[in-house]
Design a protein around this motif. Structure first.
Motif, PDB file in Angstrom:
ATOM      1  N   VAL A   1       3.775 -12.556  -4.675  1.00  0.00           N
ATOM      2  CA  VAL A   1       2.517 -11.847  -4.392  1.00  0.00           C
ATOM      3  C   VAL A   1       2.408 -11.638  -2.881  1.00  0.00           C
ATOM      4  O   VAL A   1       2.500 -12.611  -2.125  1.00  0.00           O
ATOM      5  CB  VAL A   1       1.287 -12.656  -4.879  1.00  0.00           C
ATOM      6  N   VAL A   2       2.248 -10.391  -2.466  1.00  0.00           N
ATOM      7  CA  VAL A   2       1.901 -10.124  -1.059  1.00  0.00           C
ATOM      8  C   VAL A   2       0.551  -9.434  -1.037  1.00  0.00           C
ATOM      9  O   VAL A   2       0.290  -8.524  -1.815  1.00  0.00           O
ATOM     10  CB  VAL A   2       2.941  -9.246  -0.327  1.00  0.00           C
ATOM     11  N   HIS A   3      -0.314  -9.904  -0.171  1.00  0.00           N
ATOM     12  CA  HIS A   3      -1.638  -9.303  -0.051  1.00  0.00           C
ATOM     13  C   HIS A   3      -1.610  -8.279   1.072  1.00  0.00           C
ATOM     14  O   HIS A   3      -0.739  -8.302   1.931  1.00  0.00           O
ATOM     15  CB  HIS A   3      -2.676 -10.381   0.271  1.00  0.00           C
ATOM     16  N   GLY A   4      -2.637  -7.427   1.060  1.00  0.00           N
ATOM     17  CA  GLY A   4      -2.725  -6.511   2.182  1.00  0.00           C
ATOM     18  C   GLY A   4      -3.309  -5.177   1.832  1.00  0.00           C
ATOM     19  O   GLY A   4      -3.936  -4.991   0.784  1.00  0.00           O
ATOM     20  N   ASP A   5      -3.069  -4.231   2.747  1.00  0.00           N
ATOM     21  CA  ASP A   5      -3.647  -2.893   2.623  1.00  0.00           C
ATOM     22  C   ASP A   5      -2.534  -1.861   2.598  1.00  0.00           C
ATOM     23  O   ASP A   5      -1.425  -2.134   2.116  1.00  0.00           O
ATOM     24  CB  ASP A   5      -4.652  -2.666   3.760  1.00  0.00           C
ATOM     25  N   LYS A   6      -2.798  -0.719   3.163  1.00  0.00           N
ATOM     26  CA  LYS A   6      -1.850   0.409   3.154  1.00  0.00           C
ATOM     27  C   LYS A   6      -0.493   0.022   3.766  1.00  0.00           C
ATOM     28  O   LYS A   6       0.546   0.492   3.317  1.00  0.00           O
ATOM     29  CB  LYS A   6      -2.489   1.568   3.922  1.00  0.00           C
ATOM     30  N   VAL A   7      -0.515  -0.850   4.782  1.00  0.00           N
ATOM     31  CA  VAL A   7       0.745  -1.236   5.437  1.00  0.00           C
ATOM     32  C   VAL A   7       1.691  -1.870   4.408  1.00  0.00           C
ATOM     33  O   VAL A   7       2.867  -1.492   4.305  1.00  0.00           O
ATOM     34  CB  VAL A   7       0.457  -2.250   6.587  1.00  0.00           C
ATOM     35  N   ALA A   8       1.148  -2.818   3.646  1.00  0.00           N
ATOM     36  CA  ALA A   8       1.979  -3.514   2.646  1.00  0.00           C
ATOM     37  C   ALA A   8       2.394  -2.550   1.535  1.00  0.00           C
ATOM     38  O   ALA A   8       3.553  -2.529   1.108  1.00  0.00           O
ATOM     39  CB  ALA A   8       1.199  -4.700   2.063  1.00  0.00           C
ATOM     40  N   VAL A   9       1.425  -1.727   1.085  1.00  0.00           N
ATOM     41  CA  VAL A   9       1.725  -0.807  -0.029  1.00  0.00           C
ATOM     42  C   VAL A   9       2.803   0.184   0.384  1.00  0.00           C
ATOM     43  O   VAL A   9       3.800   0.382  -0.333  1.00  0.00           O
ATOM     44  CB  VAL A   9       0.443  -0.065  -0.472  1.00  0.00           C
ATOM     45  N   ASP A  10       2.622   0.782   1.549  1.00  0.00           N
ATOM     46  CA  ASP A  10       3.578   1.820   1.955  1.00  0.00           C
ATOM     47  C   ASP A  10       4.981   1.248   2.154  1.00  0.00           C
ATOM     48  O   ASP A  10       5.977   1.921   1.873  1.00  0.00           O
ATOM     49  CB  ASP A  10       3.076   2.553   3.203  1.00  0.00           C
ATOM     50  N   ARG A  11       5.058   0.001   2.598  1.00  0.00           N
ATOM     51  CA  ARG A  11       6.393  -0.606   2.742  1.00  0.00           C
ATOM     52  C   ARG A  11       7.058  -0.764   1.366  1.00  0.00           C
ATOM     53  O   ARG A  11       8.254  -0.516   1.209  1.00  0.00           O
ATOM     54  CB  ARG A  11       6.287  -1.961   3.462  1.00  0.00           C
ATOM     55  N   LEU A  12       6.275  -1.159   0.382  1.00  0.00           N
ATOM     56  CA  LEU A  12       6.842  -1.287  -0.972  1.00  0.00           C
ATOM     57  C   LEU A  12       7.325   0.068  -1.492  1.00  0.00           C
ATOM     58  O   LEU A  12       8.361   0.166  -2.154  1.00  0.00           O
ATOM     59  CB  LEU A  12       5.804  -1.865  -1.940  1.00  0.00           C
ATOM     60  N   LEU A  13       6.574   1.122  -1.155  1.00  0.00           N
ATOM     61  CA  LEU A  13       6.931   2.463  -1.648  1.00  0.00           C
ATOM     62  C   LEU A  13       8.231   2.969  -1.024  1.00  0.00           C
ATOM     63  O   LEU A  13       8.923   3.797  -1.602  1.00  0.00           O
ATOM     64  CB  LEU A  13       5.815   3.464  -1.339  1.00  0.00           C
ATOM     65  N   GLU A  14       8.502   2.464   0.194  1.00  0.00           N
ATOM     66  CA  GLU A  14       9.666   2.974   0.929  1.00  0.00           C
ATOM     67  C   GLU A  14      10.873   2.052   0.843  1.00  0.00           C
ATOM     68  O   GLU A  14      11.986   2.464   1.143  1.00  0.00           O
ATOM     69  CB  GLU A  14       9.278   3.144   2.411  1.00  0.00           C
TER      70      GLU A  14
END
Ligand code: NAD
Length: 498
Positions: free
Chosen positions: A202-215
């Motif tokens: 589990v990683v928490h966070g906002d757009k920074v965490a999400v966008d890294r997962l997407l890329e």
């Protein structure tokens, strides 16, 4: 602030290193009770690396090993229902019974994952040519990611990870930063059930965490549930990075009430489905379409029932409806109601300005009911995601269906009628992924799949059920020839194989 919610990486709690945190609020009091660590790109990379390392053995583990762990997890989840529901209520605000219901629906998907052996059986055709057999098998993808919304902090993650890990994948979850604790508790229970370190992170966070997962090149697939604008971003970005994506978005679910319907049953259903969980459900009914001359009577029956709803803190057993998730969201919901009259709606019930004694700073709003809502009103066009029900009028069944089908959303819809022929027609004509007949919230059971049409889902796969297994595996077809020992060598043949 007393508590800090940490990441869960490689089978243990990991403190945030980015120095960035988000507040977690008790919606019933408005007090910030917890802060949640926000992951940097490097912290997301660490979670993906842990998941990738774990995949080397988890992807090869036996079906029995995986399902035994899931059965143990199921037992632990069952034993901790109350505790998880209390965590949900403390951060989301929904009433305890509703939070328990959420855990129960998540558990249904764990049940399904415990039986993954049946779904992964594969197919075999023997003797497709002389001494040749063909087998179709499905294999895990590798590291897969889930990004989830605030409104079901336990259930929506459980729509995803039980099936993903049962299929042999490893998982990185980015839960909503607004109510992150339930997902960490699920991670602890998975670990207690014997899940190897790194299989679930589990990683928490906002757009920074999400966008890294997407890329991230090591993330093979992304499951997303949330609002439509973000679902579109997730689908576009993750697809551009070569990933398989299912991105479930927002909704405006209509309930069509025909003149022959049992109006008491329809009013009960409309009130339960519109105001349950304070309207913060993607399958909430937010628009009722009254057909023919029943409109006034139906609105009156809805009003009578809606006025009696008891609003209060989610941990008070007397409460039927809790507060909204944040103050900003409460204010946004209230603005739709305040603007409704100017937009041409008849305001039958106005829930703005409501508070609960002793909890004045909570994110409260009362029940709102808008009648004769024009389709041009923002209150109709937008997903409000609060306890606001719009009633529209239609002259005929055809007009009602046309109105529903003109909505850009297509998550769920329902018809209330005693006419089987009309109901059957509606099943075929409604442009939505889930249809209810005298059922206001037609959420499919775990062994069918959940998903909408149009702006309510981007991607090809619905979530859980057979679609879930399909999404989290890829197909392979193996063609095998085992000559009989007595056969003579076939010899060279440059012709097209037959
Ligand atoms: P949201 O879209 O704001 O957030 C969902 C997730 O995306 C969260 O984890 C959030 O951190 C992340 N996120 C937010 N903004 C982002 C950005 N700019 N870039 C990258 N990631 C971002 O949704 P929400 O407010 O948490 O949840 C409510 C919404 O979810 C409603 O629209 C509801 O209809 C929808 N929902 C849909 C379903 C469904 O099955 N279709 C189910 C539940 C909720």
């Amino acid at each position: 602030m007393t508590n800090i919610v940490n990441h869960w990486i490689g089978g243990k709690s990991v403190e945030g290193a980015s120095g960035t945190y988000g507040p977690v609020t008790d919606p019933a009091t408005g007090a910030v009770t917890t802060k949640v660590a926000f992951a940097s790109v490097e912290e997301v990379d660490a979670a993906v690396a842990a998941a990738r390392a774990a995949f080397a053995s988890w992807g090869q583990s036996s079906l029995a090993q995986r399902t035994q762990i899931l059965f143990r997890f199921r037992a632990l989840l069952d034993a901790h229902r109350d505790e998880i529901a209390a965590l949900i209520t403390a951060e989301h605000g929904k009433v305890h019974s509703d939070a328990l219901g959420e855990v129960a629906r998540g558990l249904e998907i764990v049940d399904l994952a415990c039986g993954i052996t049946v779904q992964l059986k594969g197919e075999l055709s023997t003797q497709v040519a002389s001494r040749v057999d063909v087998a179709a098998i499905r294999q895990p993808l590798g590291v897969v990611a889930g990004i989830t919304p605030f409104n079901f902090p336990a259930m929506v993650p459980m729509w995803m990870f039980p099936i993903a890990i049962a299929c042999g994948n490893t998982f990185v979850l980015k839960p909503s930063e607004k109510d992150p604790s339930a997902s960490v508790r699920l991670a602890e229970l998975l670990s207690e059930a014997g899940l190897p370190d790194g299989v679930f992170n589990v990683v928490h966070g906002d757009k920074v965490a999400v966008d890294r997962l997407l890329e991230h090149p090591d993330v093979k697939a992304v499951s997303f549930v949330g609002s439509t604008p973000i679902a579109r971003h997730i689908h576009t970005t993750a697809s551009a990075h070569g990933k398989r994506v299912q991105a479930l978005g927002g909704a405006k679910n209509h309930m069509l009430v025909l003149p022959d319907a049992d109006l008491d049953a329809a009013a009960d259903a409309a009130v339960s489905a519109a105001y349950g969980s304070a309207g913060e459900r993607c399958m909430a009914i937010s628009a009722v379409v009254a057909v023919g001359s029943i409109g006034d009577e139906l609105v009156e029956k809805i009003r009578e029932r809606a006025e009696k709803i008891k609003i209060g803190p989610g941990n008070d057993p007397a409460s039927e409806m809790g507060p909204l998730i944040t103050r900003a969201h409460r204010d946004k919901v209230a603005s739709y109601v305040r603007n409704a009259a100017a937009e041409g709606c008849e305001v039958v019930l106005d829930g703005t300005g409501f508070t609960v004694d002793g909890h004045e700073d909570g994110h409260w709003i009362g029940i709102s009911l808008l009648d004769r809502v024009p389709t041009t009103a923002k209150a109709y066009q937008d997903e409000i995601f609060g306890p606001v029900l719009c009633v529209l009028r239609a002259g005929t069944y055809e007009e009602g269906v046309a109105l529903i089908n003109a909505s850009p959303f297509g998550n769920g819809t329902a018809i209330f009628t005693r006419d089987g022929g009309a109901a059957r027609r509606f099943q075929l004509e409604a442009e939505a992924g889930m249809v209810g007949v005298n059922v206001p919230i037609p959420v499919p059971v775990g062994y069918h799949s959940f998903g909408g049409w149009k702006d309510s889902l981007f991607g090809d796969h619905h979530i859980y059920g057979n679609d879930g297994t399909h999404f989290y595996t890829r197909g392979k077809v193996v063609t095998t020839r085992w000559p009989d020992p007595a056969d003579a060598p076939a010899g060279v043949d440059l012709g097209f194989p037959r």
